[in-house]
Design a protein around this motif. Structure first.
Motif, PDB file in Angstrom:
ATOM      1  N   GLY A 182       0.781  -1.230   0.000  1.00  0.00           N
ATOM      2  CA  GLY A 182       0.000   0.000   0.000  1.00  0.00           C
ATOM      3  C   GLY A 182       0.810   1.276   0.000  1.00  0.00           C
ATOM      4  N   ARG A 183       2.111   1.208  -0.268  1.00  0.00           N
ATOM      5  CA  ARG A 183       2.944   2.421  -0.189  1.00  0.00           C
ATOM      6  C   ARG A 183       2.946   3.241  -1.472  1.00  0.00           C
ATOM      7  NH1 ARG A 183       3.151  -0.340   4.609  1.00  0.00           N
ATOM      8  NH2 ARG A 183       4.424   0.805   6.132  1.00  0.00           N
ATOM      9  N   SER A 184       2.631   2.658  -2.613  1.00  0.00           N
ATOM     10  CA  SER A 184       2.792   3.372  -3.883  1.00  0.00           C
ATOM     11  C   SER A 184       1.631   4.326  -4.145  1.00  0.00           C
ATOM     12  CB  SER A 184       2.899   2.379  -5.040  1.00  0.00           C
ATOM     13  OG  SER A 184       1.729   1.595  -5.131  1.00  0.00           O
ATOM     14  N   ASP A 185       1.943   5.427  -4.833  1.00  0.00           N
ATOM     15  CA  ASP A 185       0.923   6.398  -5.237  1.00  0.00           C
ATOM     16  C   ASP A 185       0.315   6.057  -6.589  1.00  0.00           C
ATOM     17  OD1 ASP A 185       1.092   8.628  -3.123  1.00  0.00           O
ATOM     18  OD2 ASP A 185       3.184   8.336  -3.661  1.00  0.00           O
ATOM     19  N   ALA A 186       1.070   5.368  -7.419  1.00  0.00           N
ATOM     20  CA  ALA A 186       0.566   4.989  -8.742  1.00  0.00           C
ATOM     21  C   ALA A 186       1.383   3.815  -9.256  1.00  0.00           C
ATOM     22  CB  ALA A 186       0.664   6.159  -9.713  1.00  0.00           C
ATOM     23  N   THR A 187       0.746   2.978 -10.062  1.00  0.00           N
ATOM     24  CA  THR A 187       1.421   1.860 -10.715  1.00  0.00           C
ATOM     25  C   THR A 187       1.139   1.927 -12.204  1.00  0.00           C
ATOM     26  OG1 THR A 187       1.187   0.451  -8.759  1.00  0.00           O
ATOM     27  CG2 THR A 187       1.651  -0.644 -10.853  1.00  0.00           C
ATOM     28  N   LEU A 188       2.196   2.036 -12.996  1.00  0.00           N
ATOM     29  CA  LEU A 188       2.066   2.019 -14.449  1.00  0.00           C
ATOM     30  C   LEU A 188       2.469   0.632 -14.940  1.00  0.00           C
ATOM     31  CD1 LEU A 188       3.702   5.445 -15.397  1.00  0.00           C
ATOM     32  CD2 LEU A 188       1.336   4.969 -14.784  1.00  0.00           C
ATOM     33  N   ASN A 189       1.495  -0.115 -15.421  1.00  0.00           N
ATOM     34  CA  ASN A 189       1.758  -1.467 -15.925  1.00  0.00           C
ATOM     35  C   ASN A 189       1.799  -1.404 -17.449  1.00  0.00           C
ATOM     36  OD1 ASN A 189       2.102  -4.206 -16.175  1.00  0.00           O
ATOM     37  ND2 ASN A 189      -0.039  -4.711 -15.798  1.00  0.00           N
ATOM     38  N   LEU A 190       2.996  -1.325 -17.999  1.00  0.00           N
ATOM     39  CA  LEU A 190       3.146  -1.132 -19.440  1.00  0.00           C
ATOM     40  C   LEU A 190       2.731  -2.378 -20.208  1.00  0.00           C
ATOM     41  CD1 LEU A 190       4.661   1.401 -18.527  1.00  0.00           C
ATOM     42  CD2 LEU A 190       6.331   0.958 -20.330  1.00  0.00           C
ATOM     43  N   GLN A 191       1.989  -2.138 -21.279  1.00  0.00           N
ATOM     44  CA  GLN A 191       1.542  -3.202 -22.165  1.00  0.00           C
ATOM     45  C   GLN A 191       2.275  -3.110 -23.495  1.00  0.00           C
ATOM     46  OE1 GLN A 191      -0.650  -5.592 -21.149  1.00  0.00           O
ATOM     47  NE2 GLN A 191      -0.549  -4.561 -19.154  1.00  0.00           N
ATOM     48  N   PRO A 192       2.300  -4.181 -24.266  1.00  0.00           N
ATOM     49  CA  PRO A 192       2.908  -4.101 -25.600  1.00  0.00           C
ATOM     50  C   PRO A 192       2.198  -3.070 -26.474  1.00  0.00           C
ATOM     51  CG  PRO A 192       2.522  -6.386 -24.955  1.00  0.00           C
ATOM     52  CD  PRO A 192       1.826  -5.536 -23.941  1.00  0.00           C
ATOM     53  N   LEU A 193       2.879  -2.626 -27.509  1.00  0.00           N
ATOM     54  CA  LEU A 193       2.237  -1.762 -28.481  1.00  0.00           C
ATOM     55  C   LEU A 193       1.105  -2.515 -29.163  1.00  0.00           C
ATOM     56  CD1 LEU A 193       5.372  -0.163 -30.184  1.00  0.00           C
ATOM     57  CD2 LEU A 193       4.072   0.691 -28.236  1.00  0.00           C
ATOM     58  N   ARG A 194       0.118  -1.776 -29.608  1.00  0.00           N
ATOM     59  CA  ARG A 194      -0.980  -2.396 -30.347  1.00  0.00           C
ATOM     60  C   ARG A 194      -0.623  -2.477 -31.832  1.00  0.00           C
ATOM     61  NH1 ARG A 194      -5.620   1.490 -28.882  1.00  0.00           N
ATOM     62  NH2 ARG A 194      -3.845   2.921 -28.780  1.00  0.00           N
ATOM     63  N   PHE A 195      -1.376  -3.277 -32.542  1.00  0.00           N
ATOM     64  CA  PHE A 195      -1.076  -3.548 -33.950  1.00  0.00           C
ATOM     65  C   PHE A 195      -0.939  -2.263 -34.760  1.00  0.00           C
ATOM     66  CE2 PHE A 195      -3.028  -4.033 -38.222  1.00  0.00           C
ATOM     67  CZ  PHE A 195      -1.987  -4.710 -38.834  1.00  0.00           C
ATOM     68  N   GLY A 196      -1.842  -1.327 -34.581  1.00  0.00           N
ATOM     69  CA  GLY A 196      -1.829  -0.113 -35.384  1.00  0.00           C
ATOM     70  C   GLY A 196      -0.573   0.708 -35.250  1.00  0.00           C
ATOM     71  N   HIS A 197       0.142   0.570 -34.132  1.00  0.00           N
ATOM     72  CA  HIS A 197       1.345   1.367 -33.928  1.00  0.00           C
ATOM     73  C   HIS A 197       2.519   0.880 -34.774  1.00  0.00           C
ATOM     74  CE1 HIS A 197      -0.940   2.164 -30.123  1.00  0.00           C
ATOM     75  NE2 HIS A 197      -0.752   3.367 -30.608  1.00  0.00           N
ATOM     76  N   LEU A 198       2.399  -0.310 -35.372  1.00  0.00           N
ATOM     77  CA  LEU A 198       3.477  -0.774 -36.242  1.00  0.00           C
ATOM     78  C   LEU A 198       3.581   0.063 -37.514  1.00  0.00           C
ATOM     79  CD1 LEU A 198       3.437  -3.161 -34.244  1.00  0.00           C
ATOM     80  CD2 LEU A 198       3.949  -4.645 -36.190  1.00  0.00           C
ATOM     81  N   PHE A 199       2.470   0.694 -37.931  1.00  0.00           N
ATOM     82  CA  PHE A 199       2.529   1.564 -39.106  1.00  0.00           C
ATOM     83  C   PHE A 199       3.310   2.831 -38.797  1.00  0.00           C
ATOM     84  CE2 PHE A 199      -1.404  -0.940 -39.703  1.00  0.00           C
ATOM     85  CZ  PHE A 199      -1.075  -1.556 -40.915  1.00  0.00           C
TER      86      PHE A 199
END
Length: 456
Positions: free
Chosen positions: A159-176
């Motif tokens: 319970g100590r953190s103020d925020a958690t950023l859980n990064l996900q892979p890029l989505r298909f459209g970002h390959l363009f």
């Protein structure tokens, strides 16, 4: 190797900036599977900011403490301070600055292996930093260790953190955006073997994709050839068990009993391993959308692991010994069929994107696969409030008018098997290519590219 681009992290950067502009101590966790771009995200955020940054290694904690000492010396322009504890190091940092300062501890999970360090950081967070103006960012690739340390009630850091950023892979459209001028078909192939993981995308140029796949996966000296095996050995205490389970799923064993039998495990025990693989984003558990079902099935969520276990794992020793002929043959024979599986995930992402942009006949509130007694529909989108349904078949094929009409008729038949009385039902097809047709939503690769805002 392509030059790494910074793509699709705008929301994460906005969150970090918002927290940075908030006065007082701030603790942020940045997590996600290895190679996902956690370090790159934070480095982008740190541009123009005052920061003490250190990347820990898989070494004893004393070694990493010394690295932290060197980072402090470099930032403050002092000789090596020689602090004997992280507590003393943070006390010094707080004593030397009252303005906003970011401390970035990359690969913090290497410290979490030591219980005494975990307890020490509880004291650092609660006592040393609590009244400071420090923004502490902790990055961790070992999702399991991070969860045990910050999200289990018994942990000192719970319970100590103020925020958690859980990064996900890029989505298909970002390959363009990543591969300028890439064709939609090549984009599908690239996504099917990398799952949008930035570090893996760096291995490709997007010019001669089939040969790039061969050189990246079937050369014993290539990075992607060993990556999956090394990740399992790094993350798990029992890598062999997880390896065997993933082999079973690659052989299309999707139910718990099937996986257990193929993995030589008791069904009562395999569930724990499957939940861990689900937490890590390697597998996903699916339940049929629109109907109640207790027992789901397990499929690959991470397409890199799906490809690796389908085409590399069965021939790992042969490739390693310089005899990849069997792997090449298997790849040439089976890759197009595998693309059909990967294309389902790409189509799902594209439907979500189209829904977000209001490009569908109605707004979807639920989306998933449907199956019942041997019948299945690749994607079913529902709006329960308006009682509207969209049934979509996904085909990695070049479809002519007659076959399109047959698929739409079959979707109508399958709709009669669902509990959709009183609903407005529409039908769609997503295909590699398709002739124009009336009476249904038909999207081909060019249509998907346009849906992502990446015109040809």
């Amino acid at each position: 190797m392509a030059i790494q681009k910074f793509v699709d992290r705008d929301e994460e950067l906005k969150t970090l900036e918002r927290l940075y502009n908030r006065p007082g101590f701030t603790l942020v966790l940045v997590t996600g599977r290895r190679r996902i771009g956690k370090s790159r995200l934070v480095r982008e955020f740190l541009k123009g900011k005052k920061a003490v940054s250190v990347q820990f290694e898989k070494r004893v904690w004393e070694y990493n403490l010394d690295k932290f000492n060197r980072a402090i010396a470099e930032y403050f322009g002092i000789p090596h301070p020689g602090f004997k504890s992280f507590t003393d190091a943070f006390r010094f940092i707080v004593s030397q600055t009252g303005e906003r300062l970011v401390v970035f501890l990359d690969e913090f999970s290497y410290l979490l292996r030591y219980s005494e360090v975990e307890a020490e950081f509880q004291s650092i967070v609660d006592e040393v930093l609590r009244e400071s103006n420090v923004m502490l960012i902790l990055s961790a690739s070992s999702v399991g260790l991070l969860k045990r340390s910050f999200f289990e009630y018994s942990s000192p850091l719970y319970g100590r953190s103020d925020a958690t950023l859980n990064l996900q892979p890029l989505r298909f459209g970002h390959l363009f955006e990543w591969f300028e001028g890439v064709s939609p078909e090549d984009a599908v192939k690239l996504y099917a073997v990398t799952s949008g993981v930035p570090r893996y995308l760096e291995m490709f140029q997007g010019k001669d994709v089939d040969n790039e796949i061969r050189s990246n996966f079937f050369d014993p000296n290539s990075f992607l050839f060993r990556e999956a095996k090394e990740l399992l050995e790094e993350e798990f205490r029992e890598p062999e068990t997880y390896y065997t389970i993933l082999e079973a799923v690659a052989r299309e064993k999707t139910r718990v009993n099937e996986i257990a039998q193929s993995s030589y495990l008791e069904p009562s025990k395999v569930g724990r391993y499957l939940r861990v693989l689900e937490d890590l984003g390697i597998l996903k558990r699916e339940l049929p959308v629109g109907r109640k079902a207790k027992r789901g099935i397990y499929r690959f969520k991470d397409l890199y692991f799906a490809f690796w276990f389908a085409f590399v794992a069965p021939y790992f020793e042969e490739i390693e010994s310089g005899f990849p002929d069997g792997a090449f043959y298997n790849f040439e024979e089976g890759f197009n069929r595998y693309l059909g599986f990967a294309f389902e995930e790409i189509a799902r992402q594209s439907i979500i994107e189209m829904n977000r942009k209001g490009m569908l006949p109605f707004r979807l509130t639920e989306l998933g696969r449907w199956w019942y007694r041997g019948e299945e529909i690749d994607l079913v989108g529902l709006n329960g409030r308006e009682k509207k349904a969209l049934l979509v078949e996904i085909k990695w094929k070049d479809l002519k008018r007659r076959e399109l009409e047959r698929i739409l008729r079959d979707l109508e038949r399958k709709a009669s098997l669902m509990d959709l009385k009183g609903w407005e039902v529409q039908f769609g097809i997503i295909a590699k290519s398709a002739e124009p047709i009336e009476g249904g939503l038909v999207i081909d690769l060019d249509g998907l590219r346009e849906a992502w805002g990446a015109g040809g």
